[in-house]
Design a protein around this motif. Structure first.
Motif, mmCIF file in Angstrom:
data_model
loop_
_atom_site.group_PDB
_atom_site.id
_atom_site.type_symbol
_atom_site.label_atom_id
_atom_site.label_comp_id
_atom_site.label_asym_id
_atom_site.label_seq_id
_atom_site.Cartn_x
_atom_site.Cartn_y
_atom_site.Cartn_z
ATOM 1 N N GLN A 26 -7.481 29.208 40.768
ATOM 2 C CA GLN A 26 -8.301 28.205 40.091
ATOM 3 C C GLN A 26 -7.533 27.583 38.929
ATOM 4 N N GLU A 27 -6.833 28.399 38.157
ATOM 5 C CA GLU A 27 -6.033 27.887 37.038
ATOM 6 C C GLU A 27 -4.899 26.998 37.537
ATOM 7 N N ARG A 28 -4.248 27.403 38.638
ATOM 8 C CA ARG A 28 -3.171 26.598 39.220
ATOM 9 C C ARG A 28 -3.701 25.241 39.659
ATOM 10 N N ARG A 29 -4.866 25.237 40.333
ATOM 11 C CA ARG A 29 -5.462 23.965 40.777
ATOM 12 C C ARG A 29 -5.806 23.071 39.594
ATOM 13 N N LYS A 30 -6.343 23.680 38.539
ATOM 14 C CA LYS A 30 -6.706 22.910 37.349
ATOM 15 C C LYS A 30 -5.477 22.213 36.760
ATOM 16 N N LYS A 31 -4.354 22.939 36.702
ATOM 17 C CA LYS A 31 -3.125 22.350 36.157
ATOM 18 C C LYS A 31 -2.577 21.243 37.051
ATOM 19 N N THR A 32 -2.532 21.490 38.374
ATOM 20 C CA THR A 32 -1.979 20.468 39.258
ATOM 21 C C THR A 32 -2.877 19.228 39.309
ATOM 22 N N GLN A 33 -4.194 19.427 39.269
ATOM 23 C CA GLN A 33 -5.098 18.275 39.261
ATOM 24 C C GLN A 33 -4.981 17.496 37.956
ATOM 25 N N GLY A 34 -4.798 18.210 36.841
ATOM 26 C CA GLY A 34 -4.606 17.539 35.558
ATOM 27 C C GLY A 34 -3.343 16.696 35.554
ATOM 28 N N LYS A 35 -2.257 17.230 36.122
ATOM 29 C CA LYS A 35 -1.005 16.469 36.198
ATOM 30 C C LYS A 35 -1.180 15.240 37.078
ATOM 31 N N TRP A 36 -1.907 15.395 38.192
ATOM 32 C CA TRP A 36 -2.131 14.252 39.085
ATOM 33 C C TRP A 36 -2.918 13.164 38.364
ATOM 34 N N ARG A 37 -3.953 13.570 37.611
ATOM 35 C CA ARG A 37 -4.755 12.579 36.877
ATOM 36 C C ARG A 37 -3.929 11.880 35.801
ATOM 37 N N GLU A 38 -2.975 12.594 35.182
ATOM 38 C CA GLU A 38 -2.084 11.954 34.202
ATOM 39 C C GLU A 38 -1.203 10.911 34.874
ATOM 40 N N ARG A 39 -0.722 11.202 36.082
ATOM 41 C CA ARG A 39 0.135 10.252 36.801
ATOM 42 C C ARG A 39 -0.653 9.091 37.389
ATOM 43 N N ASN A 40 -1.950 9.277 37.645
ATOM 44 C CA ASN A 40 -2.789 8.253 38.280
ATOM 45 C C ASN A 40 -4.052 8.009 37.454
ATOM 46 N N PRO A 41 -3.917 7.522 36.221
ATOM 47 C CA PRO A 41 -5.089 7.430 35.337
ATOM 48 C C PRO A 41 -6.162 6.450 35.802
ATOM 49 N N ASP A 42 -5.794 5.436 36.557
ATOM 50 C CA ASP A 42 -6.758 4.405 36.947
ATOM 51 C C ASP A 42 -7.308 4.602 38.352
ATOM 52 N N TYR A 43 -6.961 5.685 39.012
ATOM 53 C CA TYR A 43 -7.335 5.872 40.411
ATOM 54 C C TYR A 43 -8.843 5.807 40.623
ATOM 55 N N PHE A 44 -9.604 6.547 39.832
ATOM 56 C CA PHE A 44 -11.035 6.648 40.084
ATOM 57 C C PHE A 44 -11.773 5.359 39.735
ATOM 58 N N VAL A 45 -11.330 4.664 38.678
ATOM 59 C CA VAL A 45 -11.940 3.374 38.332
ATOM 60 C C VAL A 45 -11.667 2.380 39.460
ATOM 61 N N ASP A 46 -10.416 2.333 39.906
ATOM 62 C CA ASP A 46 -10.035 1.411 40.969
ATOM 63 C C ASP A 46 -10.809 1.720 42.254
ATOM 64 N N ARG A 47 -10.908 2.997 42.596
ATOM 65 C CA ARG A 47 -11.612 3.391 43.816
ATOM 66 C C ARG A 47 -13.085 2.999 43.746
ATOM 67 N N ARG A 48 -13.712 3.255 42.598
ATOM 68 C CA ARG A 48 -15.130 2.924 42.447
ATOM 69 C C ARG A 48 -15.347 1.417 42.551
ATOM 70 N N LEU A 49 -14.457 0.624 41.931
ATOM 71 C CA LEU A 49 -14.612 -0.831 41.988
ATOM 72 C C LEU A 49 -14.397 -1.354 43.411
ATOM 73 N N ARG A 50 -13.454 -0.766 44.146
ATOM 74 C CA ARG A 50 -13.229 -1.194 45.534
ATOM 75 C C ARG A 50 -14.445 -0.894 46.409
ATOM 76 N N VAL A 51 -15.035 0.277 46.224
ATOM 77 C CA VAL A 51 -16.229 0.643 47.003
ATOM 78 C C VAL A 51 -17.376 -0.311 46.690
ATOM 79 N N ARG A 52 -17.550 -0.646 45.403
ATOM 80 C CA ARG A 52 -18.607 -1.581 45.008
ATOM 81 C C ARG A 52 -18.362 -2.970 45.608
#
Length: 126
Positions: A26-52
């Protein structure tokens, strides 16, 4: 993660960074997901806007075609209290959902920056 020595799974080999205990994984996943979010900060905003935008196009095509139930455009984005007085639904009707969403995201960013600036100002007590 826990500091204990472990034997790497032979399928993973030297790439394994944590033991197989659930807490360490769980700790390993938390770290790798945090690093991914740092590299892709706009991913979720972009994805939500595309779906809308896709939902808005689908609603428009249903309105133009045969009536198969209610054709609805997405509701306006949730915005801070400072921006709720603006007629976002009217803007969606006039300039479209995608443009209105973009303006709302930019407006939210500007509100956030203004609040951060206001917080960072030192109050002069003289």
């Amino acid at each position: 993660m826990c500091g204990e020595l472990f034997r790497a799974d032979r399928r993973v080999g030297p790439r394994q960074r944590a033991c197989s205990r659930p807490e360490c994984q769980q700790e390993r996943r938390k770290k790798t997901q945090g690093k991914w979010r740092e590299r892709n900060p706009d991913y979720f905003v972009d994805r939500r806007l595309r779906v809308r935008a896709l939902a808005a196009r689908a609603a428009e095509s249903r309105q133009a075609g045969p009536a198969e139930g209610s054709a609805r455009r997405p509701a306006p984005l949730l915005v801070p209290a400072e921006l709720r007085r603006l007629p976002w639904d009217l803007a969606q009707d006039e300039i479209g959902v995608q443009v209105t969403d973009f303006i709302a995201v930019v407006a939210c960013l500007l509100v956030r920056i203004a609040k951060d600036q206001r917080r960072s100002q030192v109050v002069d007590s003289s």
